[in-house]
Design a protein around this motif. Sequence first.
Motif, PDB file in Angstrom:
ATOM      1  N   ALA A   1       0.793  -1.370   0.078  1.00  0.00           N
ATOM      2  CA  ALA A   1       0.039   0.144   0.032  1.00  0.00           C
ATOM      3  C   ALA A   1       0.849   1.165   0.010  1.00  0.00           C
ATOM      4  O   ALA A   1       0.484   2.219  -0.613  1.00  0.00           O
ATOM      5  N   ALA A   2       1.869   1.338   0.932  1.00  0.00           N
ATOM      6  CA  ALA A   2       2.838   2.336   0.991  1.00  0.00           C
ATOM      7  C   ALA A   2       3.654   2.672  -0.582  1.00  0.00           C
ATOM      8  O   ALA A   2       3.712   3.709  -0.949  1.00  0.00           O
ATOM      9  N   GLY A   3       3.993   1.365  -1.090  1.00  0.00           N
ATOM     10  CA  GLY A   3       4.521   1.563  -2.215  1.00  0.00           C
ATOM     11  C   GLY A   3       3.856   1.999  -3.363  1.00  0.00           C
ATOM     12  O   GLY A   3       4.461   2.793  -4.268  1.00  0.00           O
ATOM     13  N   ALA A   4       2.515   1.968  -3.365  1.00  0.00           N
ATOM     14  CA  ALA A   4       1.703   2.208  -4.318  1.00  0.00           C
ATOM     15  C   ALA A   4       1.514   3.731  -4.263  1.00  0.00           C
ATOM     16  O   ALA A   4       1.509   4.403  -5.421  1.00  0.00           O
ATOM     17  N   ALA A   5       1.565   4.435  -3.177  1.00  0.00           N
ATOM     18  CA  ALA A   5       1.780   5.745  -3.110  1.00  0.00           C
ATOM     19  C   ALA A   5       2.935   6.421  -3.420  1.00  0.00           C
ATOM     20  O   ALA A   5       3.108   7.500  -4.107  1.00  0.00           O
ATOM     21  N   LEU A   6       3.990   5.643  -3.114  1.00  0.00           N
ATOM     22  CA  LEU A   6       5.481   6.349  -3.240  1.00  0.00           C
ATOM     23  C   LEU A   6       5.899   6.329  -4.424  1.00  0.00           C
ATOM     24  O   LEU A   6       6.447   7.308  -4.909  1.00  0.00           O
ATOM     25  N   VAL A   7       5.530   5.216  -5.466  1.00  0.00           N
ATOM     26  CA  VAL A   7       5.997   5.295  -6.743  1.00  0.00           C
ATOM     27  C   VAL A   7       5.570   6.522  -7.600  1.00  0.00           C
ATOM     28  O   VAL A   7       6.226   6.774  -8.567  1.00  0.00           O
ATOM     29  N   GLU A   8       4.391   7.026  -7.431  1.00  0.00           N
ATOM     30  CA  GLU A   8       3.806   8.193  -7.842  1.00  0.00           C
ATOM     31  C   GLU A   8       4.586   9.384  -7.453  1.00  0.00           C
ATOM     32  O   GLU A   8       4.364  10.424  -8.347  1.00  0.00           O
ATOM     33  N   LEU A   9       5.304   9.336  -6.245  1.00  0.00           N
ATOM     34  CA  LEU A   9       5.763  10.572  -5.787  1.00  0.00           C
ATOM     35  C   LEU A   9       7.447  10.687  -6.097  1.00  0.00           C
ATOM     36  O   LEU A   9       7.999  11.821  -6.044  1.00  0.00           O
ATOM     37  N   VAL A  10       8.104   9.526  -5.857  1.00  0.00           N
ATOM     38  CA  VAL A  10       9.578   9.489  -6.002  1.00  0.00           C
ATOM     39  C   VAL A  10      10.123   8.652  -6.949  1.00  0.00           C
ATOM     40  O   VAL A  10       9.486   7.548  -7.376  1.00  0.00           O
ATOM     41  N   SER A  11      11.284   8.712  -7.691  1.00  0.00           N
ATOM     42  CA  SER A  11      11.786   7.938  -8.638  1.00  0.00           C
ATOM     43  C   SER A  11      12.070   6.604  -7.996  1.00  0.00           C
ATOM     44  O   SER A  11      12.270   6.339  -7.080  1.00  0.00           O
ATOM     45  N   HIS A  12      11.517   5.551  -8.784  1.00  0.00           N
ATOM     46  CA  HIS A  12      11.444   4.099  -8.453  1.00  0.00           C
ATOM     47  C   HIS A  12      12.809   3.650  -8.169  1.00  0.00           C
ATOM     48  O   HIS A  12      13.453   2.911  -7.241  1.00  0.00           O
ATOM     49  N   ARG A  13      13.951   4.105  -8.817  1.00  0.00           N
ATOM     50  CA  ARG A  13      15.300   3.937  -8.784  1.00  0.00           C
ATOM     51  C   ARG A  13      15.921   4.303  -7.345  1.00  0.00           C
ATOM     52  O   ARG A  13      16.523   3.561  -6.776  1.00  0.00           O
ATOM     53  N   LEU A  14      15.520   5.339  -6.904  1.00  0.00           N
ATOM     54  CA  LEU A  14      15.716   6.131  -5.624  1.00  0.00           C
ATOM     55  C   LEU A  14      15.121   5.058  -4.404  1.00  0.00           C
ATOM     56  O   LEU A  14      16.121   4.705  -3.599  1.00  0.00           O
ATOM     57  N   VAL A  15      13.876   4.667  -4.617  1.00  0.00           N
ATOM     58  CA  VAL A  15      13.155   3.857  -3.596  1.00  0.00           C
ATOM     59  C   VAL A  15      14.118   2.524  -3.748  1.00  0.00           C
ATOM     60  O   VAL A  15      14.400   2.050  -2.386  1.00  0.00           O
ATOM     61  N   LEU A  16      14.382   2.009  -4.795  1.00  0.00           N
ATOM     62  CA  LEU A  16      15.031   0.794  -4.850  1.00  0.00           C
ATOM     63  C   LEU A  16      16.381   0.574  -4.189  1.00  0.00           C
ATOM     64  O   LEU A  16      16.669  -0.408  -3.423  1.00  0.00           O
ATOM     65  N   VAL A  17      17.180   1.635  -4.478  1.00  0.00           N
ATOM     66  CA  VAL A  17      18.373   1.665  -3.809  1.00  0.00           C
ATOM     67  C   VAL A  17      18.343   1.851  -2.200  1.00  0.00           C
ATOM     68  O   VAL A  17      19.104   1.085  -1.424  1.00  0.00           O
ATOM     69  N   ALA A  18      17.250   2.848  -1.646  1.00  0.00           N
ATOM     70  CA  ALA A  18      17.025   3.000  -0.438  1.00  0.00           C
ATOM     71  C   ALA A  18      16.735   1.614   0.003  1.00  0.00           C
ATOM     72  O   ALA A  18      16.921   1.215   1.296  1.00  0.00           O
ATOM     73  N   LEU A  19      15.819   0.752  -0.684  1.00  0.00           N
ATOM     74  CA  LEU A  19      15.360  -0.431  -0.045  1.00  0.00           C
ATOM     75  C   LEU A  19      16.630  -1.696   0.169  1.00  0.00           C
ATOM     76  O   LEU A  19      16.591  -2.160   1.108  1.00  0.00           O
ATOM     77  N   GLY A  20      17.332  -1.406  -0.839  1.00  0.00           N
ATOM     78  CA  GLY A  20      18.504  -2.298  -0.662  1.00  0.00           C
ATOM     79  C   GLY A  20      19.428  -1.973   0.630  1.00  0.00           C
ATOM     80  O   GLY A  20      19.919  -3.041   1.288  1.00  0.00           O
ATOM     81  N   VAL A  21      19.549  -0.850   0.921  1.00  0.00           N
ATOM     82  CA  VAL A  21      20.343  -0.297   2.013  1.00  0.00           C
ATOM     83  C   VAL A  21      19.534  -0.745   3.208  1.00  0.00           C
ATOM     84  O   VAL A  21      20.225  -1.400   4.410  1.00  0.00           O
TER      85      VAL A  21
END
Length: 412
Positions: free
Chosen positions: A362-382
């Motif tokens: 649910a959070a990702g569905a909202a976040l993907v519209e606001l932030v670049s998915h590449r930044l999100v993926l790197v942050a998730l990896g960390v």
Amino acid sequence: MTNRTAWPMVRVLRDRNAGLYLSGVVVSGFGTSALWLASGVWVKDLTGSDGLAALCMLAMWLPTLAGPLLGTLADRVRRKPLLIGVNLLLGALLLTLVGVDAPGDLWLLYAVLFVYGAAGVVHDAAESALVATAVDPSLLGDFNGLRMTANEGMKLLAPLAGAGLYAAYGGASVALLDAATFVLATGLYAVLRVREEKPARPTGTRRGRTAEGVRHLWAHPVLRPLVLAGGATMLFAGLNGAMAYAVVDGLGHSPAYAGVLYAVQGAGSVAVGLFSGTALRRLGERRFAAYGIALLAVAVALRAVPSDPLALMCGAAIGAGLPAVLIATLTSVQRETPGPLLGRVTATANTLVYTPNVVGLAAGAALVELVSHRLVLVALGVALLVTAAALLQSPARAERTASRSPSDANPA
């Protein structure tokens, strides 16, 4: 595959009870996965609404929140008769869906799916407790890995079969198929050879009995770190899952390409299940889970790179890394929990581990519209690497009971 790896798996498959359990998992898992897809398509066809179709998954998932309470049922009666009763109940319940053919009938579909989800919580708790009794403790890791392989294998095949059956004959046919799988699973559970003592008469209040499972889980030095790591991993996995279509778009493909990535991920999960028993014996639960989370972390971060070959490799690595913490947690719960508490503790652990996945989606569905998915993926990896490191450093016993057994000194 070496003989050292293969032999424990052969022992599991030769064990009569384990073989029957795995057959039941395959049969009922096929029906459940087929219905999971067909129910949403059914609602979409009747209403044209994506939101109402999505409510099917919510109806099936929602009872998981009551896992600690529902798990008490698995500790109050013998588990084998309970499994048989739950399967018969679901088989009969699914027959009521034959008459659903108009938007006004959808309340019945949602009600059945809700009961389906609640019965599934009880079923999983009772099954885990009975497996811990019926399967050699030294083979629990191998059994749980094969169970994961069976489940993931069904997820690869059953949705396609369900979609084809729905397209040819409609939603009622899929409901009938699922009902038939529960009847067949009932027969498999009925011929299990398990000796169960009658549970002691419950004492105290229902809330108090529920709290016993929560207290055991939270106070245990092996289980608590695994459950916390599992919940965090599933939260981040949910966020990662919500980025799937953005990843596909970044690769320049149509949305249908997501199906290819999911298939590769499923294949990775099937493969890791075959080796999990050996890995658990060699590494122990915490290290096996932590290494799996670390593999998941690297794969999620590398999805930020727009490359088809890399995306496929990352999909397989995600499929291989994610199940590690789930298999390790379930195996530890079965080994570290007294039989009279096992239903409650299993259901509580499942709630704490799997609920964050839905929150992440649910959070990702909202976040993907606001932030670049590449930044999100790197942050998730960390974040996943931090989770893995914390699990490795968490204070616990030397896992002599969680991951060792007499057979480890002389592997079969």
